[in-house]
Design a protein around this motif. Structure first.
Motif, PDB file in Angstrom:
ATOM      1  N   VAL A  49      31.369   9.304 -36.251  1.00  0.00           N
ATOM      2  CA  VAL A  49      32.199  10.446 -36.662  1.00  0.00           C
ATOM      3  C   VAL A  49      33.672  10.070 -36.616  1.00  0.00           C
ATOM      4  N   ARG A  50      34.094   9.407 -35.537  1.00  0.00           N
ATOM      5  CA  ARG A  50      35.502   8.998 -35.428  1.00  0.00           C
ATOM      6  C   ARG A  50      35.885   8.041 -36.546  1.00  0.00           C
ATOM      7  N   LEU A  51      34.990   7.104 -36.861  1.00  0.00           N
ATOM      8  CA  LEU A  51      35.276   6.165 -37.949  1.00  0.00           C
ATOM      9  C   LEU A  51      35.426   6.899 -39.279  1.00  0.00           C
ATOM     10  N   CYS A  52      34.539   7.849 -39.539  1.00  0.00           N
ATOM     11  CA  CYS A  52      34.631   8.628 -40.783  1.00  0.00           C
ATOM     12  C   CYS A  52      35.905   9.463 -40.815  1.00  0.00           C
ATOM     13  N   GLU A  53      36.284  10.025 -39.681  1.00  0.00           N
ATOM     14  CA  GLU A  53      37.528  10.805 -39.621  1.00  0.00           C
ATOM     15  C   GLU A  53      38.748   9.932 -39.884  1.00  0.00           C
ATOM     16  N   GLN A  54      38.621   8.632 -39.604  1.00  0.00           N
ATOM     17  CA  GLN A  54      39.737   7.712 -39.830  1.00  0.00           C
ATOM     18  C   GLN A  54      39.705   7.097 -41.225  1.00  0.00           C
ATOM     19  N   GLY A  55      38.742   7.538 -42.049  1.00  0.00           N
ATOM     20  CA  GLY A  55      38.746   7.121 -43.438  1.00  0.00           C
ATOM     21  C   GLY A  55      37.688   6.115 -43.839  1.00  0.00           C
ATOM     22  N   ILE A  56      36.826   5.724 -42.907  1.00  0.00           N
ATOM     23  CA  ILE A  56      35.750   4.791 -43.255  1.00  0.00           C
ATOM     24  C   ILE A  56      34.758   5.502 -44.181  1.00  0.00           C
ATOM     25  N   ASN A  57      34.309   4.813 -45.203  1.00  0.00           N
ATOM     26  CA  ASN A  57      33.345   5.369 -46.144  1.00  0.00           C
ATOM     27  C   ASN A  57      32.002   5.575 -45.436  1.00  0.00           C
ATOM     28  N   PRO A  58      31.488   6.810 -45.377  1.00  0.00           N
ATOM     29  CA  PRO A  58      30.225   7.074 -44.678  1.00  0.00           C
ATOM     30  C   PRO A  58      29.039   6.297 -45.232  1.00  0.00           C
ATOM     31  N   GLU A  59      29.000   6.112 -46.541  1.00  0.00           N
ATOM     32  CA  GLU A  59      27.894   5.361 -47.141  1.00  0.00           C
ATOM     33  C   GLU A  59      27.952   3.897 -46.734  1.00  0.00           C
ATOM     34  N   ALA A  60      29.146   3.331 -46.687  1.00  0.00           N
ATOM     35  CA  ALA A  60      29.300   1.936 -46.254  1.00  0.00           C
ATOM     36  C   ALA A  60      28.916   1.802 -44.780  1.00  0.00           C
ATOM     37  N   LEU A  61      29.321   2.765 -43.977  1.00  0.00           N
ATOM     38  CA  LEU A  61      28.977   2.755 -42.557  1.00  0.00           C
ATOM     39  C   LEU A  61      27.468   2.833 -42.377  1.00  0.00           C
ATOM     40  N   SER A  62      26.832   3.677 -43.151  1.00  0.00           N
ATOM     41  CA  SER A  62      25.378   3.797 -43.109  1.00  0.00           C
ATOM     42  C   SER A  62      24.705   2.467 -43.464  1.00  0.00           C
ATOM     43  N   SER A  63      25.221   1.797 -44.473  1.00  0.00           N
ATOM     44  CA  SER A  63      24.673   0.499 -44.875  1.00  0.00           C
ATOM     45  C   SER A  63      24.813  -0.534 -43.762  1.00  0.00           C
ATOM     46  N   VAL A  64      25.954  -0.539 -43.110  1.00  0.00           N
ATOM     47  CA  VAL A  64      26.174  -1.480 -42.007  1.00  0.00           C
ATOM     48  C   VAL A  64      25.194  -1.206 -40.870  1.00  0.00           C
ATOM     49  N   ILE A  65      24.996   0.052 -40.529  1.00  0.00           N
ATOM     50  CA  ILE A  65      24.065   0.415 -39.455  1.00  0.00           C
ATOM     51  C   ILE A  65      22.647  -0.028 -39.814  1.00  0.00           C
ATOM     52  N   LYS A  66      22.246   0.203 -41.064  1.00  0.00           N
ATOM     53  CA  LYS A  66      20.907  -0.214 -41.499  1.00  0.00           C
ATOM     54  C   LYS A  66      20.747  -1.727 -41.404  1.00  0.00           C
ATOM     55  N   GLU A  67      21.756  -2.463 -41.827  1.00  0.00           N
ATOM     56  CA  GLU A  67      21.688  -3.926 -41.767  1.00  0.00           C
ATOM     57  C   GLU A  67      21.638  -4.414 -40.321  1.00  0.00           C
ATOM     58  N   LEU A  68      22.407  -3.789 -39.446  1.00  0.00           N
ATOM     59  CA  LEU A  68      22.373  -4.160 -38.030  1.00  0.00           C
ATOM     60  C   LEU A  68      20.993  -3.906 -37.430  1.00  0.00           C
ATOM     61  N   ARG A  69      20.381  -2.804 -37.816  1.00  0.00           N
ATOM     62  CA  ARG A  69      19.033  -2.505 -37.328  1.00  0.00           C
ATOM     63  C   ARG A  69      18.024  -3.531 -37.826  1.00  0.00           C
ATOM     64  N   LYS A  70      18.136  -3.901 -39.099  1.00  0.00           N
ATOM     65  CA  LYS A  70      17.230  -4.919 -39.644  1.00  0.00           C
ATOM     66  C   LYS A  70      17.391  -6.234 -38.893  1.00  0.00           C
ATOM     67  N   GLY A  71      18.627  -6.618 -38.648  1.00  0.00           N
ATOM     68  CA  GLY A  71      18.894  -7.856 -37.917  1.00  0.00           C
ATOM     69  C   GLY A  71      18.333  -7.811 -36.505  1.00  0.00           C
ATOM     70  N   THR A  72      18.490  -6.670 -35.847  1.00  0.00           N
ATOM     71  CA  THR A  72      17.966  -6.503 -34.494  1.00  0.00           C
ATOM     72  C   THR A  72      16.444  -6.590 -34.489  1.00  0.00           C
TER      73      THR A  72
END
Length: 82
Positions: A49-72
């Motif tokens: 939420v803080r990242l999105c409030e600071q202007g991070i693209n939510p879709e890009a953030l979602s993609s990063v989280i998904k990729e991190l989960r796949k890697g894990t």
């Protein structure tokens, strides 16, 4: 003449109201997150939420989280096979 303690009391009330509103918002966001089965805990959700409030693209953030989960998951699978 304004009494200093009265001003301090008003500030304390305002801060309590803001804290309450923040907690309600966090609670609602966590419930939405659970309904959507995101798997995010409160700390991770707050960071997102803080990242999105600071202007991070939510879709890009979602993609990063998904990729991190796949890697894990891949690392865990590799550890289990060795």
């Amino acid at each position: 003449m304004c009494k200093p303690w009265l001003s301090l009391y008003k500030i304390q009330l305002e801060l309590r109201g803001l804290l309450w509103a923040f907690r309600v918002r966090q609670s609602v966001l966590l419930e939405i997150s659970r309904i959507l089965n995101t798997g995010l805990d409160m700390e991770t959700l707050s960071i997102c939420v803080r990242l999105c409030e600071q202007g991070i693209n939510p879709e890009a953030l979602s993609s990063v989280i998904k990729e991190l989960r796949k890697g894990t998951e891949a690392l865990k699978a590799a550890e289990n096979t060795s």
